[in-house]
Design a protein around this motif. Structure first.
Motif, short mmCIF file in Angstrom:
data_model
loop_
_atom_site.label_atom_id
_atom_site.label_comp_id
_atom_site.label_asym_id
_atom_site.label_seq_id
_atom_site.Cartn_x
_atom_site.Cartn_y
_atom_site.Cartn_z
N GLY A 333 0.83 -1.20 0.00
CA GLY A 333 0.00 0.00 0.00
C GLY A 333 0.86 1.25 0.00
N LYS A 334 0.20 2.37 0.22
CA LYS A 334 0.82 3.70 0.17
C LYS A 334 2.10 3.81 1.00
N ILE A 357 13.62 -1.36 -11.69
CA ILE A 357 12.97 -1.34 -10.37
C ILE A 357 12.55 0.09 -10.04
N GLU A 358 13.43 1.04 -10.31
CA GLU A 358 13.14 2.45 -10.03
C GLU A 358 11.89 2.89 -10.82
N ASP A 359 11.83 2.55 -12.11
CA ASP A 359 10.69 2.94 -12.94
C ASP A 359 9.41 2.32 -12.40
N ALA A 360 9.49 1.02 -12.05
CA ALA A 360 8.30 0.33 -11.55
C ALA A 360 7.87 0.94 -10.21
N PHE A 361 8.85 1.36 -9.38
CA PHE A 361 8.52 1.92 -8.07
C PHE A 361 7.78 3.26 -8.22
N VAL A 362 8.22 4.06 -9.18
CA VAL A 362 7.53 5.35 -9.43
C VAL A 362 6.07 5.07 -9.80
N LYS A 363 5.86 4.06 -10.67
CA LYS A 363 4.48 3.73 -11.09
C LYS A 363 3.69 3.20 -9.89
N PHE A 364 4.38 2.41 -9.05
CA PHE A 364 3.72 1.83 -7.88
C PHE A 364 3.25 2.94 -6.93
N LEU A 367 0.26 4.66 -8.28
CA LEU A 367 -0.94 3.83 -8.13
C LEU A 367 -1.42 3.82 -6.68
N SER A 368 -0.46 3.78 -5.74
CA SER A 368 -0.88 3.69 -4.34
C SER A 368 -1.49 5.00 -3.85
N ASP A 369 -1.30 6.09 -4.60
CA ASP A 369 -2.01 7.33 -4.27
C ASP A 369 -3.48 7.23 -4.66
N ARG A 370 -3.76 6.38 -5.64
CA ARG A 370 -5.15 6.29 -6.12
C ARG A 370 -5.89 5.10 -5.53
N LYS A 371 -5.13 4.13 -4.98
CA LYS A 371 -5.74 2.86 -4.61
C LYS A 371 -5.12 2.37 -3.31
N LYS A 372 -5.99 1.99 -2.33
CA LYS A 372 -5.48 1.67 -1.00
C LYS A 372 -4.62 0.41 -0.97
N ASP A 376 -1.00 -8.49 -5.97
CA ASP A 376 0.02 -9.03 -6.89
C ASP A 376 -0.34 -8.74 -8.36
N GLU A 377 -1.63 -8.89 -8.65
CA GLU A 377 -2.06 -8.68 -10.04
C GLU A 377 -1.83 -7.23 -10.47
N ASP A 378 -1.97 -6.28 -9.50
CA ASP A 378 -1.70 -4.88 -9.83
C ASP A 378 -0.23 -4.71 -10.18
N ILE A 379 0.62 -5.40 -9.41
CA ILE A 379 2.07 -5.26 -9.65
C ILE A 379 2.43 -5.86 -11.00
N ASP A 380 1.81 -6.99 -11.34
CA ASP A 380 2.03 -7.56 -12.67
C ASP A 380 1.71 -6.51 -13.74
N SER A 381 0.59 -5.82 -13.53
CA SER A 381 0.18 -4.85 -14.56
C SER A 381 1.17 -3.68 -14.65
#
Ligand code: KIV
Ligand code: ZN
Length: 519
Positions: A333-334, A357-364, A367-372, A376-381
């Motif tokens: 989460g956030k 990893i850095e790029d994926a973390f920025v996206k993560f 996403l965690s600002d919009r979704k609590k 795992d499926e979110d991370i896959d996406s």
């Protein structure tokens, strides 16, 4: 049955080659590399990484996989001619276990109409080309395309010849999915009994699913003595597809009493492999698909639910956990930091470099600002889509819609580094956004398919969108996920356009080779 008789079955995965021949399934090099890493974790024995002569993109992907993936045989496909074989060798030579897989059709039908060759000419060609391939690497697989419709005596003669010339694996394809299980059992048994030298090589089968019999035929072949099966994740492949890896492996696992055979597959990686492929290609499996479909372990009828609650084995022949379907409770989460995120990526099988990893973390974080809760499926996406090249980049999308207004969109797209904008109305907000992007891009591709579903959860979930576009008979599927489905749709469309652009550039570069035509 005594354990001393247990047979080891080699799993030859061709998701990246025959699987990629599925309409809409083309993948770029990074996507192929991601999938190859997962196939290695899954425990396949051979990865057929591509068809190096087909395009520069295919060549690069096979080379990249050969360079990186250790402990697994890496095969490259080649028609039975020197140019193809040398190209395949040039890509697989970086592997610690390289394989050249060369093929030529042996049925009279193909000889007469496609190859325009006599049986004698074909026999010479097959043998000479296996010898030629053998001058580069030790492991040579020879496939007799359309074997199941080939005259048996001629097929035996060709197989004996290629074994003598140095083939280490002989593959018997049911190229057009014509065989039936009992017939295929006898066909393989006869090869086993009658062909000289067959006991010294791996006997492989490669079944297509035109009559829905690919898995049944592969299992029959195993009973008859085959020791390798060629298959794909989710059964994707040319036309109706190939035999599904997960179904063959679980049939062998659940029915050891019948097959008395084992594989190297770590079955708990099956579901993840299926999900990753779906994320990369945008091609979902049907809900009732065995092993990996959404409903494969769902019990709807009251009597069944009651039975499963009392004793699972009343209605379950394998546990969902056995194929990796346990619900993982470690939800991010956030407040999750980079360390937890990195560990999660590793536990999911993503072996990314620092920049990825850095790029994926920025996206993560976004996403965690919009979704609590981030599943795992979110991370896959977030990480399944990675592109080496992006001609188009969606920069902005804004849509006005509601029950009393005509949906109107305004979009901004970066095209080759230049920011362009346009607006459009449409039947709905998604249509309006796609129409506006269409006005900006140069592509003439038409949208031919659209699918949206939620990634776990309810209305707060990410919408997972697949858009299929078509241009000159080529179908490409783009995919994206976002908590706003209009944004997800616009991104999925841009993703499809980028993939089409890369596909078209590769075709141009590949000097007009007609890959499945003549020799
Ligand atoms: O289906 C087929 O015959 C093939 C061969 C190239 C093995 O894919
Ligand atoms: Zn095939």
């Amino acid at each position: 049955m005594g354990s001393e008789n247990i047979k080891k079955i080699k799993i030859f995965d061709t998701t990246l080659r025959d699987g990629e021949q599925s309409p809409g399934a083309s993948m770029n090099t990074l996507e192929k590399l991601n999938l190859a890493r997962q196939l290695a974790r899954l425990g396949v024995d051979v990865i057929e990484a591509g068809f190096p002569i087909a395009s520069d993109g295919d060549f690069e992907a096979v080379k990249a996989i050969a360079e990186e993936i250790k402990g697994v045989e890496i095969a490259g496909l080649a028609r039975a001619n020197e140019k193809d074989i040398y190209r395949a060798y040039s890509a697989v030579k970086y592997s610690e276990k390289p394989v050249i897989h060369t093929f030529i059709a042996t049925s009279d039908l193909h000889l007469k109409y496609k190859l325009k060759m006599s049986r004698e000419e074909l026999y010479e060609k097959a043998i000479n080309m296996v010898r030629y391939a053998k001058s580069f690497v030790e492991n040579i697989e020879f496939s007799a395309e359309d074997a199941s419709r080939t005259d048996s005596d001629f097929l035996y003669k060709v197989i004996e010849g290629v074994i003598e010339a140095g083939a280490t694996t002989v593959n018997i394809p049911d190229t057009v999915g014509y065989a039936t299980p009992f017939e295929f059992f006898n066909f393989i048994k006869n090869i086993k009994d009658k062909v000289k030298g067959i006991e010294n090589v791996i006997l492989s089968v490669h079944c297509h699913n035109d009559l829905g019999l690919a898995v049944a035929n592969s299992l029959s072949a195993i009973l008859a003595g085959a020791n390798q099966v060629e298959c794909t994740i989710n059964g994707i492949g040319e036309r109706a597809g190939n035999a599904a890896l997960e179904e063959i492996v679980m049939a062998l696992d659940v029915r050891k009493d019948i097959y008395n055979a084992i594989t190297n597959i770590n079955t708990s990686e099956i579901y993840r492999s299926s999900q990753l492929l779906t994320h990369i290609t945008g091609i979902s499996v049907q809900p009732n698909k065995a092993i990996v479909g959404k409903n494969a372990f769902a019990h709807e009828a009251g009597i069944h639910q009651d039975g499963v609650l009392k004793e699972k084995t009343t209605y379950e022949i394998m546990t969902p956990e056995r194929v990796g379907r346990q619900s993982n409770d470690l939800v991010l989460g956030k407040h999750s930091g980079k360390h937890a995120f990195k560990e999660k990526l590793e536990s999911l099988g993503y072996l990314l470099n620092d920049k990825e990893i850095e790029d994926a973390f920025v996206k993560f974080k976004a996403l965690s600002d919009r979704k609590k809760e981030i599943y795992d499926e979110d991370i896959d996406s977030l990480v399944a889509k990675s592109h080496s090249f992006e001609k188009y980049e969606l920069k902005y999308v804004n849509v006005v819609c509601g029950d009393t207004v005509t949906p109107l969109s305004m979009v901004k797209v970066m095209v080759d580094g230049e920011l362009k904008h346009n607006s459009s109305c449409g039947n709905g907000p998604v249509d309006a956004a796609i129409n506006a992007i269409e006005k900006i891009v140069t592509s003439k591709a038409k949208v031919i398919g659209y699918e949206v579903k939620s990634i776990r959860g309810t209305t707060e979930a990410q919408g997972d969108v697949s858009i299929t576009i078509e241009e000159n008979g080529v179908n490409i599927t783009g995919r994206s996920a976002h908590t706003d489905i209009v944004v997800a749709s616009a991104k999925a469309y841009v993703n499809a356009l980028n993939k089409l652009y890369v596909h078209n550039s590769n075709i141009k570069k590949s000097s007009q080779i007609n890959v499945y035509g003549d020799l």
